[in-house]
Scaffold this active site. Structure first.
Site, PDB file in Angstrom:
ATOM      1  N   GLU A 160     -22.864  30.135  12.680  1.00 14.19           N
ATOM      2  CA  GLU A 160     -23.675  28.927  12.488  1.00 14.19           C
ATOM      3  C   GLU A 160     -23.303  27.825  13.476  1.00 14.19           C
ATOM      4  OE1 GLU A 160     -25.191  25.859   9.015  1.00 14.19           O
ATOM      5  OE2 GLU A 160     -23.366  27.007   8.666  1.00 14.19           O
ATOM      6  N   GLU A 165     -29.407  24.361   1.633  1.00 17.72           N
ATOM      7  CA  GLU A 165     -28.042  23.845   1.807  1.00 17.72           C
ATOM      8  C   GLU A 165     -28.161  22.361   2.132  1.00 17.72           C
ATOM      9  OE1 GLU A 165     -24.056  24.561   4.538  1.00 17.72           O
ATOM     10  OE2 GLU A 165     -26.035  24.248   5.405  1.00 17.72           O
TER      11      GLU A 165
END
Length: 265
Positions: free
Chosen positions: A146, A240
């Site tokens: 990520e 998220e």
């Protein structure tokens, strides 16, 4: 494409109650904390069987970044990540989300000079990914690398940065997380980034431009979802985000309804 979510403060505390709550909300998946998974695997398997909620990805739940300045912390983190991947294998999971680091250093704030040069950064992250690549191969799982924005990390900020690690190290079990919040800060054009990296994007994180719930900011999620459909992305979209508003549960449900409405378009 299916919706998943990470935990929120208003979710029930007990594992089975969390899963039942997500089922009632009409969410398909739960992006679980890695430590929680490792320590409660049988309870989680039971909850999955009862509710049909999938746990395909883990995020967090380990100490030591793959690009940690401390070799001791880095190696400790790798061992914990190995355990998470083996736990995911046992429940049919797909992979673990991993940034290079979070909150360790940024060029945007003092002292401005990192304790390690860029070659050292590259070597540490590459070594970590090559180690985890072998574990992922054994467990039939993936590493979801990520990129974080420049204020949270100094090593992997753009999707192109993650791609470089994958290609130069010839990694077959490492994919990229496209996080709309971070991309909103770092990418010139989110849609172009999604298109140009479609074969390597393996997971999606959802938050709006200010890190709060989707639909409360300025990102055009319909355009982004349309691009993902065009790319034939068939994975999870994992919420998220922080929640903005006095009634967090109400705002979360409102955002969820918004996401479902554009997924159904």
């Amino acid at each position: 494409m299916k919706l998943a979510t990470q935990d929120q403060n208003f979710f029930p505390e007990k594992i089975i109650d969390k899963f039942r709550y997500l089922k009632d909300l009409g969410i398909d998946g739960y992006e679980i904390d890695g430590k929680m998974l490792v320590e409660n695997i049988e309870e989680i398997k039971s909850a999955m069987e009862e509710t049909g909620i999938e746990v395909k990805t883990a995020c967090n739940g380990y100490d030591g970044w793959i690009g940690d300045f401390s070799e001791e912390r880095r190696k400790n983190g790798l061992e914990e990540l190995k355990n998470i991947l083996y736990a995911l294998q046992k429940i049919g999971g797909k992979g673990v989300v991993i940034p290079a680091a979070w909150g360790m250093f940024t060029y945007r704030l003092p002292p401005f000079t990192p304790p390690r040069n860029k070659e050292g950064d590259w070597n540490a992250i590459s070594d970590s990914l090559l180690y985890l690549e072998k574990v992922a191969e054994k467990t039939n799982t993936s590493i979801y690398l990520e990129p974080l924005n420049r204020y949270q990390d100094h090593m992997i900020n753009r999707v192109a940065d993650a791609r470089e690690y994958i290609e130069k190290n010839d990694l077959k079990h490492v994919k990229i997380v496209a996080d709309f919040y971070h991309m909103n800060i770092e990418e010139d054009n989110i849609l172009v980034t999604l298109q140009n990296n479609k074969e390597l994007i393996g997971h999606i994180h959802l938050a709006d431009n200010h890190r709060f719930q989707p639909g409360s900011g300025s990102i055009n999620f319909k355009q982004c979802f349309d691009q993902l459909r065009a790319n034939r992305y068939d994975g999870y979209l994992a919420i998220e985000c922080r929640i903005q508003g006095e009634d967090a549960e109400h705002e979360f449900k409102k955002s969820l309804a918004y996401l479902k409405s554009i997924l159904d378009c």
